[in-house]
Design a protein around this motif. Structure first.
Motif, PDB file in Angstrom:
ATOM      1  N   GLY A  28      52.254  49.214  39.603  1.00  0.00           N
ATOM      2  CA  GLY A  28      52.297  48.051  40.497  1.00  0.00           C
ATOM      3  C   GLY A  28      50.905  47.611  40.945  1.00  0.00           C
ATOM      4  N   SER A  29      49.880  47.962  40.185  1.00  0.00           N
ATOM      5  CA  SER A  29      48.518  47.527  40.526  1.00  0.00           C
ATOM      6  C   SER A  29      48.300  46.090  40.035  1.00  0.00           C
ATOM      7  CB  SER A  29      47.475  48.435  39.868  1.00  0.00           C
ATOM      8  OG  SER A  29      47.734  49.784  40.180  1.00  0.00           O
ATOM      9  N   VAL A  30      47.265  45.477  40.586  1.00  0.00           N
ATOM     10  CA  VAL A  30      46.928  44.103  40.225  1.00  0.00           C
ATOM     11  C   VAL A  30      45.655  44.145  39.377  1.00  0.00           C
ATOM     12  CG1 VAL A  30      46.155  41.873  41.165  1.00  0.00           C
ATOM     13  CG2 VAL A  30      47.960  43.210  42.329  1.00  0.00           C
ATOM     14  N   ILE A  31      45.634  43.369  38.284  1.00  0.00           N
ATOM     15  CA  ILE A  31      44.426  43.325  37.456  1.00  0.00           C
ATOM     16  C   ILE A  31      43.572  42.139  37.885  1.00  0.00           C
ATOM     17  CG2 ILE A  31      43.512  43.176  35.107  1.00  0.00           C
ATOM     18  CD1 ILE A  31      46.252  44.100  34.098  1.00  0.00           C
ATOM     19  N   ARG A  32      42.295  42.409  38.151  1.00  0.00           N
ATOM     20  CA  ARG A  32      41.348  41.309  38.411  1.00  0.00           C
ATOM     21  C   ARG A  32      40.489  41.173  37.158  1.00  0.00           C
ATOM     22  NH1 ARG A  32      40.027  40.079  43.801  1.00  0.00           N
ATOM     23  NH2 ARG A  32      38.778  38.459  42.829  1.00  0.00           N
ATOM     24  N   TRP A  33      40.678  40.065  36.434  1.00  0.00           N
ATOM     25  CA  TRP A  33      39.967  39.863  35.169  1.00  0.00           C
ATOM     26  C   TRP A  33      38.606  39.230  35.398  1.00  0.00           C
ATOM     27  CZ3 TRP A  33      41.847  41.886  30.783  1.00  0.00           C
ATOM     28  CH2 TRP A  33      43.228  42.158  30.697  1.00  0.00           C
ATOM     29  N   ILE A  34      37.605  39.749  34.708  1.00  0.00           N
ATOM     30  CA  ILE A  34      36.302  39.065  34.649  1.00  0.00           C
ATOM     31  C   ILE A  34      36.307  38.264  33.342  1.00  0.00           C
ATOM     32  CG2 ILE A  34      33.805  39.357  34.443  1.00  0.00           C
ATOM     33  CD1 ILE A  34      34.065  42.011  35.922  1.00  0.00           C
ATOM     34  N   GLU A  35      36.048  36.968  33.441  1.00  0.00           N
ATOM     35  CA  GLU A  35      36.001  36.120  32.238  1.00  0.00           C
ATOM     36  C   GLU A  35      34.585  36.199  31.683  1.00  0.00           C
ATOM     37  OE1 GLU A  35      38.775  34.843  31.212  1.00  0.00           O
ATOM     38  OE2 GLU A  35      39.950  35.131  33.046  1.00  0.00           O
ATOM     39  N   THR A  36      34.461  36.804  30.494  1.00  0.00           N
ATOM     40  CA  THR A  36      33.101  37.010  29.982  1.00  0.00           C
ATOM     41  C   THR A  36      32.758  36.033  28.865  1.00  0.00           C
ATOM     42  OG1 THR A  36      34.202  38.866  28.961  1.00  0.00           O
ATOM     43  CG2 THR A  36      32.356  39.371  30.399  1.00  0.00           C
ATOM     44  N   ASP A  37      31.478  35.813  28.707  1.00  0.00           N
ATOM     45  CA  ASP A  37      30.965  35.056  27.577  1.00  0.00           C
ATOM     46  C   ASP A  37      31.029  35.962  26.345  1.00  0.00           C
ATOM     47  OD1 ASP A  37      29.343  33.962  25.657  1.00  0.00           O
ATOM     48  OD2 ASP A  37      27.586  33.721  26.951  1.00  0.00           O
ATOM     49  N   ILE A  54      42.629  46.801  39.820  1.00  0.00           N
ATOM     50  CA  ILE A  54      41.824  47.320  38.715  1.00  0.00           C
ATOM     51  C   ILE A  54      41.043  46.134  38.149  1.00  0.00           C
ATOM     52  CG2 ILE A  54      41.858  48.460  36.458  1.00  0.00           C
ATOM     53  CD1 ILE A  54      44.727  49.430  37.153  1.00  0.00           C
ATOM     54  N   VAL A  55      39.735  46.294  38.028  1.00  0.00           N
ATOM     55  CA  VAL A  55      38.890  45.225  37.478  1.00  0.00           C
ATOM     56  C   VAL A  55      38.555  45.556  36.023  1.00  0.00           C
ATOM     57  CG1 VAL A  55      36.600  44.147  37.593  1.00  0.00           C
ATOM     58  CG2 VAL A  55      37.861  44.614  39.715  1.00  0.00           C
ATOM     59  N   ASN A 109      39.725  45.959  47.878  1.00  0.00           N
ATOM     60  CA  ASN A 109      40.961  46.468  47.284  1.00  0.00           C
ATOM     61  C   ASN A 109      40.767  47.058  45.903  1.00  0.00           C
ATOM     62  OD1 ASN A 109      43.212  46.463  48.909  1.00  0.00           O
ATOM     63  ND2 ASN A 109      43.279  44.213  48.883  1.00  0.00           N
ATOM     64  N   THR A 110      39.530  46.992  45.389  1.00  0.00           N
ATOM     65  CA  THR A 110      39.286  47.513  44.040  1.00  0.00           C
ATOM     66  C   THR A 110      39.327  49.041  44.062  1.00  0.00           C
ATOM     67  OG1 THR A 110      37.781  45.666  43.675  1.00  0.00           O
ATOM     68  CG2 THR A 110      37.699  47.466  42.081  1.00  0.00           C
ATOM     69  N   ALA A 111      40.198  49.586  43.215  1.00  0.00           N
ATOM     70  CA  ALA A 111      40.220  51.043  43.064  1.00  0.00           C
ATOM     71  C   ALA A 111      39.196  51.449  42.013  1.00  0.00           C
ATOM     72  CB  ALA A 111      41.612  51.515  42.662  1.00  0.00           C
ATOM     73  N   VAL A 112      39.225  50.730  40.866  1.00  0.00           N
ATOM     74  CA  VAL A 112      38.363  51.132  39.756  1.00  0.00           C
ATOM     75  C   VAL A 112      37.993  49.913  38.924  1.00  0.00           C
ATOM     76  CG1 VAL A 112      40.378  51.744  38.294  1.00  0.00           C
ATOM     77  CG2 VAL A 112      38.136  52.754  37.791  1.00  0.00           C
ATOM     78  N   ILE A 113      36.799  49.974  38.361  1.00  0.00           N
ATOM     79  CA  ILE A 113      36.335  48.929  37.462  1.00  0.00           C
ATOM     80  C   ILE A 113      36.111  49.579  36.101  1.00  0.00           C
ATOM     81  CG2 ILE A 113      34.072  49.124  38.625  1.00  0.00           C
ATOM     82  CD1 ILE A 113      33.637  46.187  37.735  1.00  0.00           C
ATOM     83  N   VAL A 114      36.736  48.988  35.075  1.00  0.00           N
ATOM     84  CA  VAL A 114      36.761  49.583  33.724  1.00  0.00           C
ATOM     85  C   VAL A 114      35.982  48.680  32.780  1.00  0.00           C
ATOM     86  CG1 VAL A 114      38.259  50.366  31.844  1.00  0.00           C
ATOM     87  CG2 VAL A 114      39.091  50.464  34.212  1.00  0.00           C
ATOM     88  N   LEU A 115      34.816  49.144  32.353  1.00  0.00           N
ATOM     89  CA  LEU A 115      33.962  48.308  31.506  1.00  0.00           C
ATOM     90  C   LEU A 115      33.385  49.126  30.353  1.00  0.00           C
ATOM     91  CD1 LEU A 115      31.816  46.518  34.269  1.00  0.00           C
ATOM     92  CD2 LEU A 115      33.849  45.613  33.128  1.00  0.00           C
TER      93      LEU A 115
END
Ligand SMILES: *Cc1c(COP(=O)(O)O)cnc(C)c1O
Length: 422
Positions: A147-156, A125-126, A173-179
């Protein structure tokens, strides 16, 4: 440009020229002398003037007179009817994909789980670090649960998620991106069509949080091919404290969509009292329990006003308000060391302006006591929310001047501690 130049329009002139100026009178409390400036419609929109009567009529004529019959006559259909209305007036979405039922938080949970179900085998999950706390917390909870893995975007923090940042983390491997479409802190507008297309190229789904954009800027969910979305109705849709969120599921996903909270109201036949859950064939399957009907009354009148004014005119006014706030910031607050944490470029600027200064946390109480009501976002930001139909240019000038006055008073009375770098 300095606003002291004789040709720069005053707040009164800008208000007089504003084609939407008359809408301000359609809100309750807009003429309350105790509140000199309300700049927090992005957290809690004002009630519309017709609301007390509408609520009284609901209690008397519907709840009081129709009693339990009200469910069959109107209320059972309201979550979908109102969803369709929000979709038409504000989301750029065709009917049958939007429902109003739970809070944004619960809707995020349902939609993230739905996305994971729709992308079996994908484990990531991003989300970005600058996203609103509830979005991050729900993602953390779902990751722990599944048991999913979080991929963090480091934002300004002064901006938001860019296409390049999304490009660097969305993978096979990304299932969903939450923004969030508009960052709650900076007001930055993300590239929804661009990031959505990128996610789709890589086989991932997108979930857009529209809390700070719905009712303030034009949105085209269907055209952009967005998969999933949700957003608050108590901000720019003026639904009142705790009014339920809307939730959108693209038609293409709906038939196989599986949400995690199986309740009788999302069953294909709630009143059959059946043995096993069978999801309704429509967007109704995203409802779980009895929906909060009273919480759906206030936003209806706001939707009328949005339809009447037109979302493009609303956006034009929003940009004029934020242009004015930024011009006043440049002239009166920048010289005091206040930073602007909102983008200057129109295309990426939402409907609030955030200014930062280390002393701001100590000034909020005094601001509110003067009847000047923006809000504060840690560590040092004052957010000036511009609700286009109910905010005047005069209110913008009042808040900037009140901040200026308090900062200069504070400067005069408080010795500056140079070690803190204020
Ligand atoms: C306001 C806001 C929320 C609030 O969620 P609730 O469940 O209504 O408390 C969530 N996300 C964002 C981006 C917000 O701005």
């Amino acid at each position: 440009m300095t606003l002291f130049e004789t040709d720069a329009p005053t707040a009164a002139e800008l208000d007089a020229r504003d084609p939407l100026r008359e809408y301000r009178d359609r809100f309750l409390g807009a003429d309350d002398p105790e509140i000199r400036a309300y700049l927090d419609g992005n957290s809690l929109g004002r009630p519309t003037k017709g609301l007390p009567e509408k609520i009284a009529a609901f209690v008397t004529d519907q709840w009081g007179a129709r009693l339990i019959r009200g469910w069959d006559e109107q209320w059972l259909d309201l979550p979908v009817q109102l969803g369709d209305r929000i979709a038409r007036e504000t989301l750029g979405a065709a009917a049958g994909q939007t429902v109003v039922a739970d809070s944004t938080t619960v809707s995020l949970y349902k939609l993230i789980r739905t996305a994971l179900h729709a992308r079996p085998g994908r484990t990531e999950i991003v989300i970005d670090r600058g996203n609103f706390p509830t979005d991050r917390f729900v993602v953390e909870g779902v990751a722990e649960e599944t048991g999913s893995v979080i991929r963090w975007i480091e934002t300004d923090p002064g901006a938001g998620v860019t296409l390049a940042e999304a490009d660097a983390v969305i993978g096979e491997n990304t299932a969903v991106i939450v923004l969030s479409q508009i960052a709650y802190r900076s007001g930055y507008i993300a590239d929804v069509p661009g990031i959505t297309a990128l996610a789709h190229e890589r086989g991932a789904l997108v979930l857009w949080d529209l809390c700070h954009s719905v009712g303030a800027i034009p949105i085209s969910l269907d055209e952009w091919g967005v998969d999933l979305a949700t957003g608050c109705t108590y901000k720019y849709l003026n639904g009142g404290p705790g009014s339920p969120a809307f939730l959108y599921v693209n038609q293409a996903l709906l038939a196989s969509a599986r949400q995690p909270i199986w309740g009788w109201m999302g069953d294909r036949a709630p009143f059959d009292m059946a043995d096993g859950y069978q999801p309704a064939p429509s967007i109704r399957r995203f409802i779980s329990g009895t929906p909060p009907i009273m919480g759906m009354i206030a936003m209806q009148e706001m939707l009328d006003l949005i339809a009447e004014a037109g979302i493009d005119a609303i956006r034009t006014k929003s940009l004029a308000l934020s242009d004015y706030a930024i011009a006043l910031y440049d002239e009166r607050l920048a010289p005091l060391g206040v930073e602007l944490s909102t983008p200057r470029e129109h295309a990426v600027r939402g409907s609030h302006v955030t200014v930062d200064h280390p002393r701001f946390s100590g000034l909020m109480h005094a601001l509110w006591a003067k009847g000047v009501i923006p809000d504060f976002r840690a560590p040092s930001g004052i957010r000036i929310g511009l609700s286009p139909l109910s905010t005047s240019f005069e209110e913008v000038e009042i808040v900037i001047d009140a901040i200026h006055a308090l900062l200069t008073e504070a400067d005069a009375s408080t010795p500056v501690d140079s070690t803190k770098g204020a």
